[in-house]
Design a protein around this motif. Structure first.
Motif, PDB file in Angstrom:
ATOM      1  N   LYS A   1       4.424  14.006 -13.975  1.00 32.33           N
ATOM      2  CA  LYS A   1       3.334  13.584 -15.034  1.00 32.33           C
ATOM      3  C   LYS A   1       3.704  14.673 -16.259  1.00 32.33           C
ATOM      4  O   LYS A   1       3.971  15.909 -15.869  1.00 32.33           O
ATOM      5  N   PRO A   2       3.456  14.228 -17.436  1.00 30.56           N
ATOM      6  CA  PRO A   2       3.626  14.994 -18.820  1.00 30.56           C
ATOM      7  C   PRO A   2       2.368  15.926 -18.774  1.00 30.56           C
ATOM      8  O   PRO A   2       1.492  15.817 -18.053  1.00 30.56           O
TER       9      PRO A   2
ATOM     10  N   THR B   1       4.079   5.793  -5.451  1.00 29.52           N
ATOM     11  CA  THR B   1       3.962   5.751  -6.878  1.00 29.52           C
ATOM     12  C   THR B   1       3.119   6.927  -7.382  1.00 29.52           C
ATOM     13  O   THR B   1       3.283   7.509  -8.285  1.00 29.52           O
ATOM     14  N   PHE B   2       2.002   6.916  -6.757  1.00 30.05           N
ATOM     15  CA  PHE B   2       0.798   8.090  -7.019  1.00 30.05           C
ATOM     16  C   PHE B   2       1.448   9.258  -6.936  1.00 30.05           C
ATOM     17  O   PHE B   2       1.278  10.309  -7.713  1.00 30.05           O
ATOM     18  N   VAL B   3       1.898   9.631  -5.761  1.00 35.11           N
ATOM     19  CA  VAL B   3       2.600  10.791  -5.533  1.00 35.11           C
ATOM     20  C   VAL B   3       3.729  11.281  -6.392  1.00 35.11           C
ATOM     21  O   VAL B   3       3.709  12.404  -6.911  1.00 35.11           O
TER      22      VAL B   3
ATOM     23  N   ILE C   1       0.890  -1.056  -0.099  1.00 36.40           N
ATOM     24  CA  ILE C   1      -0.024   0.136   0.046  1.00 36.40           C
ATOM     25  C   ILE C   1       0.951   1.347  -0.133  1.00 36.40           C
ATOM     26  O   ILE C   1       0.592   2.263  -0.746  1.00 36.40           O
ATOM     27  N   ALA C   2       1.970   1.233   0.874  1.00 35.49           N
ATOM     28  CA  ALA C   2       2.807   2.369   0.921  1.00 35.49           C
ATOM     29  C   ALA C   2       3.539   2.582  -0.466  1.00 35.49           C
ATOM     30  O   ALA C   2       3.736   3.931  -1.022  1.00 35.49           O
ATOM     31  N   THR C   3       3.929   1.593  -1.183  1.00 40.42           N
ATOM     32  CA  THR C   3       4.362   1.490  -2.426  1.00 40.42           C
ATOM     33  C   THR C   3       3.525   2.374  -3.428  1.00 40.42           C
ATOM     34  O   THR C   3       4.205   3.029  -4.495  1.00 40.42           O
TER      35      THR C   3
END
Length: 52
Positions: free
Chosen positions: A25-26, A17-19, A11-13
């Motif tokens: 993000k492009p 990754t989302f943050v 869950i932390a990973t």
């Protein structure tokens, strides 16, 4: 019910990754006039007759 250690790491990973994605993000809209497919031809284009 307490999640196991591996579930907490997973869950932390996902959250990390989302943050990270939010920061790198492009752009949503590429600038007009930048052609990515310049000087390309479709795969079905035959440039010379087939040799028999």
């Amino acid at each position: 019910m307490k999640p196991s250690k591996s579930t907490a790491v997973l869950i932390a990973t996902w959250i990390a990754t989302f943050v990270l994605y939010l920061f790198v993000k492009p752009d949503q809209h590429p600038p007009i006039g930048t052609g990515v497919l310049i000087n390309t031809s479709p795969a079905a284009t035959i440039s010379e007759p087939a040799k028999q």
